[in-house]
Design a protein around this motif. Structure first.
Motif, PDB file in Angstrom:
ATOM      1  N   ARG A  55       0.831  -1.206   0.000  1.00 43.19           N
ATOM      2  CA  ARG A  55       0.000   0.000   0.000  1.00 43.19           C
ATOM      3  C   ARG A  55       0.866   1.257   0.000  1.00 43.19           C
ATOM      4  O   ARG A  55       0.587   2.216  -0.731  1.00 43.19           O
ATOM      5  CB  ARG A  55      -0.942  -0.011   1.206  1.00 43.19           C
ATOM      6  N   TYR A  56       1.914   1.258   0.814  1.00 45.06           N
ATOM      7  CA  TYR A  56       2.807   2.423   0.868  1.00 45.06           C
ATOM      8  C   TYR A  56       3.572   2.602  -0.435  1.00 45.06           C
ATOM      9  O   TYR A  56       3.836   3.720  -0.859  1.00 45.06           O
ATOM     10  CB  TYR A  56       3.783   2.306   2.036  1.00 45.06           C
ATOM     11  N   ALA A  57       3.934   1.498  -1.074  1.00 49.82           N
ATOM     12  CA  ALA A  57       4.641   1.596  -2.359  1.00 49.82           C
ATOM     13  C   ALA A  57       3.753   2.273  -3.398  1.00 49.82           C
ATOM     14  O   ALA A  57       4.228   3.122  -4.164  1.00 49.82           O
ATOM     15  CB  ALA A  57       5.071   0.214  -2.840  1.00 49.82           C
ATOM     16  N   LEU A  58       2.485   1.928  -3.417  1.00 50.15           N
ATOM     17  CA  LEU A  58       1.565   2.583  -4.354  1.00 50.15           C
ATOM     18  C   LEU A  58       1.412   4.066  -4.023  1.00 50.15           C
ATOM     19  O   LEU A  58       1.438   4.909  -4.925  1.00 50.15           O
ATOM     20  CB  LEU A  58       0.199   1.891  -4.337  1.00 50.15           C
ATOM     21  N   ARG A  59       1.281   4.392  -2.749  1.00 47.82           N
ATOM     22  CA  ARG A  59       1.183   5.801  -2.357  1.00 47.82           C
ATOM     23  C   ARG A  59       2.443   6.566  -2.741  1.00 47.82           C
ATOM     24  O   ARG A  59       2.382   7.695  -3.223  1.00 47.82           O
ATOM     25  CB  ARG A  59       0.923   5.913  -0.854  1.00 47.82           C
ATOM     26  N   PHE A  60       3.583   5.937  -2.531  1.00 52.10           N
ATOM     27  CA  PHE A  60       4.867   6.551  -2.889  1.00 52.10           C
ATOM     28  C   PHE A  60       4.933   6.824  -4.391  1.00 52.10           C
ATOM     29  O   PHE A  60       5.282   7.925  -4.828  1.00 52.10           O
ATOM     30  CB  PHE A  60       6.018   5.631  -2.451  1.00 52.10           C
TER      31      PHE A  60
END
Length: 145
Positions: A8-13
């Motif tokens: 999820r954080y990778a997508l937000r990043f």
């Protein structure tokens, strides 16, 4: 299948990088503040994404990260497979060829294969550009499964 915090954080990043996509590199500190994700966590994610060629990076005071390709050349499936590994809904589909001793007699194998195909097809149709456009209110997801 459950997507972890890392995915999820990778997508937000990646969405943040795409939104602030100019010719300059973006510092992790800036993304960390905008996304409320620790720099340490982002360092782990960027190491993984860089290893697979999704990012360009430069060290130093003017350094940071930027996308290696256009936003329409990244899919959600690609990003999640890098950060999550295989997206198979059951363990027996995680390896190719299938190593399960029961595969010849399994009454549910075709069900799991079908679900896996639906997941892969859906995630591989959505690009980083689609996500950025959605955030900017320019597009909605209207994908039929």
């Amino acid at each position: 299948m459950k997507i972890s915090t890392r995915g999820r954080y990778a997508l937000r990043f990646m969405i943040d990088l795409a939104q602030h996509n100019n010719s300059e590199y973006t510092a992790l500190k800036d993304i960390s503040e905008r996304q409320d994700i620790s720099v340490k966590y982002l360092e782990q994610i960027t190491a993984l994404l860089s290893k697979f060629g999704l990012l360009r990076s430069v060290r130093g005071p003017q350094g940071g990260y930027k996308l290696a390709k256009r936003t329409d050349q990244y899919t959600v499936g690609q990003i999640l497979r890098i950060t999550e590994g295989n997206l198979a809904p059951v363990a027996c589909l995680e390896q190719t060829p299938n190593q399960c001793l029961r595969q010849e007699s399994c009454p549910t194998l075709s069900l799991w294969k079908g679900l896996s195909e639906v997941i892969d097809n859906y995630l591989d149709k959505i690009t980083l550009a689609d996500l950025v456009n959605k955030v900017n209110g320019q597009e909605s997801f209207d994908y039929v499964i």
